[in-house]
Each structure stands twice: as structure tokens, then as C-alpha cells.
Design an enzyme around this catalytic site. Sequence first.
Site, PDB file in Angstrom:
ATOM      1  N   HIS A   1      -5.608  36.850  68.542  1.00  0.00           N
ATOM      2  CA  HIS A   1      -5.506  35.657  69.384  1.00  0.00           C
ATOM      3  C   HIS A   1      -4.114  35.447  69.958  1.00  0.00           C
ATOM      4  O   HIS A   1      -3.875  34.466  70.660  1.00  0.00           O
ATOM      5  CB  HIS A   1      -5.917  34.418  68.576  1.00  0.00           C
ATOM      6  CG  HIS A   1      -7.305  34.531  68.010  1.00  0.00           C
ATOM      7  ND1 HIS A   1      -8.426  34.498  68.808  1.00  0.00           N
ATOM      8  CD2 HIS A   1      -7.749  34.711  66.743  1.00  0.00           C
ATOM      9  CE1 HIS A   1      -9.511  34.642  68.044  1.00  0.00           C
ATOM     10  NE2 HIS A   1      -9.118  34.774  66.786  1.00  0.00           N
ATOM     11  N   ARG A   2      -3.190  36.363  69.647  1.00  0.00           N
ATOM     12  CA  ARG A   2      -1.846  36.216  70.202  1.00  0.00           C
ATOM     13  C   ARG A   2      -1.875  36.363  71.723  1.00  0.00           C
ATOM     14  O   ARG A   2      -1.100  35.744  72.437  1.00  0.00           O
ATOM     15  CB  ARG A   2      -0.903  37.234  69.571  1.00  0.00           C
ATOM     16  CG  ARG A   2       0.550  37.055  70.006  1.00  0.00           C
ATOM     17  CD  ARG A   2       1.487  37.994  69.270  1.00  0.00           C
ATOM     18  NE  ARG A   2       1.685  37.553  67.899  1.00  0.00           N
ATOM     19  CZ  ARG A   2       1.600  38.326  66.828  1.00  0.00           C
ATOM     20  NH1 ARG A   2       1.275  39.591  66.966  1.00  0.00           N
ATOM     21  NH2 ARG A   2       1.813  37.850  65.624  1.00  0.00           N
ATOM     22  N   GLY A   3      -2.802  37.180  72.216  1.00  0.00           N
ATOM     23  CA  GLY A   3      -2.874  37.436  73.650  1.00  0.00           C
ATOM     24  C   GLY A   3      -3.091  36.185  74.471  1.00  0.00           C
ATOM     25  O   GLY A   3      -2.360  35.925  75.440  1.00  0.00           O
TER      26      GLY A   3
END
Length: 312
Positions: free
Chosen positions: A244-246
Amino acid sequence: MTPQFPFTAILGQEELKRCLLLTAIDPAIGGVLAMGDRGTAKSTTVRALADMLALARIEAPVVDLPLGASEDRLLGALDIDAALTQGEVRFRPGLLHEAHRGFLYIDEVNLLDDYLVDLLLDVAASGVNRVERDGISHQHDAQFVLIGSGNPEEGELRPQLEDRFGLSTHVSTIRDVEQRTEIVRRRLLFDATPDLLIEQFRAQQAELARSVGEARQRLADVTVTDNISEAAIRLCIECDVVGHRGEIVLIRAARAAAALRGADEMSCRDLATVAVPALRHRIPREPFESPTTASARVHNIAARTLRLHSVA
């Protein structure tokens, strides 16, 4: 002080310059990785950032981590002089202390010792540098924007470190004859009479500094609607981004882009502007796939996904 080449005098490398500006506006984006050909002004561009930020009244030092630097130089260590001359156990700060609230720049980042990579990842994740050695027990805040550059032909970058960079850009050699001629002219002028080139770009430097300073102040007031968040998440899903860093980086970078253009609310246009640097290093890659091909894939998926989302 040694004069620095003006940021606005650097021709080409627009994506790299824009990524650096976005991280100056919102350091929480997580840094910039610039991989590509040798001799393409990667280091010059990063070092030119410091002077421009000073004009914007942004206190953000740009600190170099030299290739081959020791653990002591990076983290800090016992002050030997104080121990020998005064008998005091005193901490001597390292580069992480100098880079606090600024930028830590690593040229040839793909050649960095694995042990130093692990140390950097630990400090970058926690925002605190802890030193326990040689009778020293010390900790200090170490919040910095990590900037790395290198030539991929000289070695691969560890995936764990690559993922820590918020934005990634590929820097290639400029092929246009007129642009290359002007690059040579400006470089020769700067080497001979740096003050003259600096004066030529003084107004442009001041204008860019003003825009960045205002964007940084405006950032917190830029609205991120549920519709835009959903568009960012759909884009990451379509690109097969893992984790979910993207989407977090994508939304932060797009918000900074909106602030830089003077907007009060993010749009799909802002997501499209930052999609490639935010996601190109987070998508599954085919064997021997070139950076250009990976970038084109993200660009095409972003164009299609965001167009369909805006219509919906």
C-alpha cells in the site's frame, strides 16, 4: 562558499527536477531515486537544489554520503579528541545528524555497502538514529529525505532500498543537438565565470523559490477527495502494485503537484502527472525490461484508468 550551478539553468531532466521539487514541498513523499546514464547532471541537479531552497527560506541541508563512508561517519561515534584530551565520553555526530530535516544524497547508491543499506533502512523507518557502542549510548532524531543516484550498468539496487524511495526517475542522455549545445555553453560559462551565469538565472531562481515556498505553505490545505483517493487506488490495482506504499506516495506526490500549480483541490490531472515516478519501481517487471518500457506501461495504464474514472 563554493558557487552552485543554478537549479533553473539545468537543461533537460525535467522529471528529476520535478520529483526533487515535490519532495521539497512534502518531505513525507519519501525521497527520489535517479538511475541512468553517466554524465547526465544527476549530482549537479541534486546539489543545485540546496541553493534554491535557501532562496525559498526552507531550511533543508543537502548532505552527501561519500562512497566508502564508514559506519562511524554515517551514524556518529565517540569523540576521540575529547576522550584523549579531556577524558570525556562525548558523542560526535555523523552525517545523519547533519541531514536531519534535510536531504541525504547518496551518489552511486547501487554500490553502497549492504551493511550501511541496512542501517539506513532502519533509521529511515524509525526516524531516530540510535548509537550504542564504544561506551556511547546516544539517540537523536534523524528525519531526512533520501536521494540516490547511480548507473544501473554498474550494479543492481537492493529491492528493499529501492522500495524506500518515494519517487523513481530514469535519467537518459539528451539527443537533441541544440539542447546539448546549450548545455555545453552554460557549463563552460559557469566554469569560467560562475557569477555571470548565476546572475542570468537570478530572476528564474527567485520565481521558482517563491512558488515552492508558497506550495509548501499551501500543502496542508489542498483537499484530497474520496473520488481522487479511489482513482489512485484503482490505478495502483491496475498496475499490479504490491503493498500500500504505492497509493500513499501517489496521493502525497499528487497533492504536492496540486499545491505547486496553486490549486486548492487535487485532480486526476495531478495523479497522471506523478503516476510514472511514483509507480514505475513498484510494478512487476519483465526479464530484461528497459526502464523506458516500464515507464510506458505505467503511463498507458494511468491514461486509461484515470480517463475511465473521470468519466465515471
